[in-house]
Design an enzyme around this catalytic site. Structure first.
Site, short mmCIF file in Angstrom:
data_model
loop_
_atom_site.label_atom_id
_atom_site.label_comp_id
_atom_site.label_asym_id
_atom_site.label_seq_id
_atom_site.Cartn_x
_atom_site.Cartn_y
_atom_site.Cartn_z
N LEU A 55 22.22 21.53 -6.58
CA LEU A 55 21.82 23.27 -6.81
C LEU A 55 23.35 23.84 -5.59
O LEU A 55 23.05 25.56 -5.91
CB LEU A 55 20.47 23.15 -5.79
CG LEU A 55 20.35 24.49 -5.76
CD1 LEU A 55 19.93 25.69 -6.74
CD2 LEU A 55 19.04 25.22 -4.73
N ASP A 104 30.54 18.05 7.98
CA ASP A 104 28.72 17.79 7.95
C ASP A 104 28.94 19.30 9.36
O ASP A 104 28.92 19.80 10.43
CB ASP A 104 28.89 16.40 9.36
CG ASP A 104 27.21 16.40 9.46
OD1 ASP A 104 26.74 17.12 9.33
OD2 ASP A 104 27.10 14.95 9.32
N TYR A 199 9.96 17.58 6.85
CA TYR A 199 11.49 18.93 5.70
C TYR A 199 10.32 19.79 5.80
O TYR A 199 10.78 21.04 5.84
CB TYR A 199 10.76 18.08 4.33
CG TYR A 199 11.87 18.59 3.60
CD1 TYR A 199 13.24 18.31 3.39
CD2 TYR A 199 11.17 19.56 2.60
CE1 TYR A 199 13.73 19.58 1.87
CE2 TYR A 199 11.81 21.06 1.65
CZ TYR A 199 13.44 19.97 1.74
OH TYR A 199 13.13 21.13 0.94
N LYS A 203 11.72 24.05 6.82
CA LYS A 203 11.94 24.75 5.94
C LYS A 203 10.97 26.33 6.69
O LYS A 203 11.50 27.45 6.17
CB LYS A 203 12.25 24.76 4.60
CG LYS A 203 12.68 23.42 3.49
CD LYS A 203 14.59 24.41 3.76
CE LYS A 203 14.52 23.06 2.64
NZ LYS A 203 16.58 23.23 3.49
N ILE A 232 12.74 21.66 -8.24
CA ILE A 232 13.82 21.00 -9.03
C ILE A 232 14.38 20.44 -9.68
O ILE A 232 14.33 18.85 -8.99
CB ILE A 232 14.75 22.01 -8.34
CG1 ILE A 232 14.74 22.88 -7.58
CG2 ILE A 232 16.73 22.07 -9.53
CD1 ILE A 232 15.84 23.81 -6.99
N THR A 234 16.47 17.47 -10.05
CA THR A 234 17.75 17.40 -9.67
C THR A 234 18.16 15.77 -9.78
O THR A 234 16.98 14.90 -9.81
CB THR A 234 18.57 17.39 -8.68
OG1 THR A 234 17.10 16.66 -7.43
CG2 THR A 234 18.42 18.87 -7.79
#
Length: 295
Positions: A55, A104, A199, A203, A232, A234
């Site tokens: 992305l 990083d 996760y 977010k 998405i 990917t």
């Protein structure tokens, strides 16, 4: 690392360009002969973290098409093979440049030095798309503190420190700018059949981080918004479908369009939020999930 090629001197501005250039207030485009000039990113310097692939790289290409000089920041030793295609297209077709810096986002000292070096090279800093992030699917009862800390350090602290590094340069040069932090529809919902407690929490933190940065930095002319994508397709998701083939058919049924998205469907959102087309938008979220969370 690819050196930034010299750019030809800009053409003398016409009367319309001169009137719109470096205005401190929102420009008025009524009667313009240009085609959506508020989307124009020529001479703007934009950083995209996580742009070595996926992305982030797709959004970097959109910004290049709008005229921006783009730097991709990623921890990959080498960007994906598609990066070279986009880089070549930027130089040969679009009259701009795409450069790679391995970093990083958890290495704050190196991050600040890299961002400052880029700003010094161009004498400005105009935009950021913070797309660097990691994912881990683990039930809450099995999650370790170490894995949770890693998730938060990349997705939240890394995003915060990247935005901070860019904001310092925007303030130093006094031209303001725009930032886009990549959140997720998972910041607002619990995904059915996808077990990602840390996760999703990370977010959600990105959404709140964006609002707070917007409130602090608006005085400097810096806007901060988020994009919340849905599922998405990917390379990483394709690999997931091999492990969980039922998701290929189940996930599309969970949104109103009955299909999954492609990275290319978020190009316009990045260009809109970085450009003056969104000049009165800050502290907001663009949720682009096919209606997944609107049922």
């Amino acid at each position: 690392m690819e050196a930034n090629p010299p750019r030809p001197p800009p053409a003398a501005p016409d009367a319309e360009d001169a009137a719109l250039h470096h205005q401190k207030t929102a420009p008025t485009y009524l009667g313009t002969t240009k085609r959506l000039p508020e989307f124009n990113l020529v001479d703007k310097v934009v950083l995209v973290s996580g742009a070595g692939r996926g992305l982030g790289l797709v959004q970097a290409e959109a910004l290049l098409e709008a005229g921006a000089t783009v730097y991709a920041l990623d921890r990959l030793p080498e960007p994906s093979p598609d990066f070279a295609r986009v880089q070549k297209r930027a130089a040969e077709e679009l009259g701009t440049s795409l450069s790679y810096r391995r970093i990083d986002v958890r290495d704050v000292e190196a991050l600040n030095a890299t961002v400052a070096e880029i700003a010094d090279t161009h004498g400005r800093m105009d935009g950021l798309v913070a797309a660097a992030g990691i994912q881990q699917e683990t039930p809450a009862l099995e999650y370790t503190a170490k894995d949770c800390d890693t998730m938060m350090s990349v997705n939240v602290t890394g995003c915060f420190m990247t935005a901070q590094a860019v904001a310092k340069q925007m303030i130093r040069f006094g031209n303001g700018g725009s930032m886009v932090l990549i959140a997720s529809m998972s910041a607002s919902i619990a995904n059915k059949g996808l077990i990602c407690p840390a996760y999703n929490a990370s977010k959600a933190a990105v959404l709140q981080l964006s609002r707070n940065l917007a409130s602090e930095w608006g005085q400097y002319g810096i806007r901060v918004n988020t994009i919340s994508p849905g599922y998405i397709v990917t390379e990483m998701v394709e690999a997931l479908f091999v492990q969980y083939p039922e998701r290929r058919t189940d996930w599309p049924t969970q949104n109103m369009l009955g299909r999954l998205s492609k990275p290319e469907e978020y190009r316009g959102a990045a260009a809109f939020l970085i450009s003056d087309a969104s000049s009165f938008m800050t502290g907001s979220d663009l949720r682009i999930d096919g209606g997944h969370s609107a049922w």
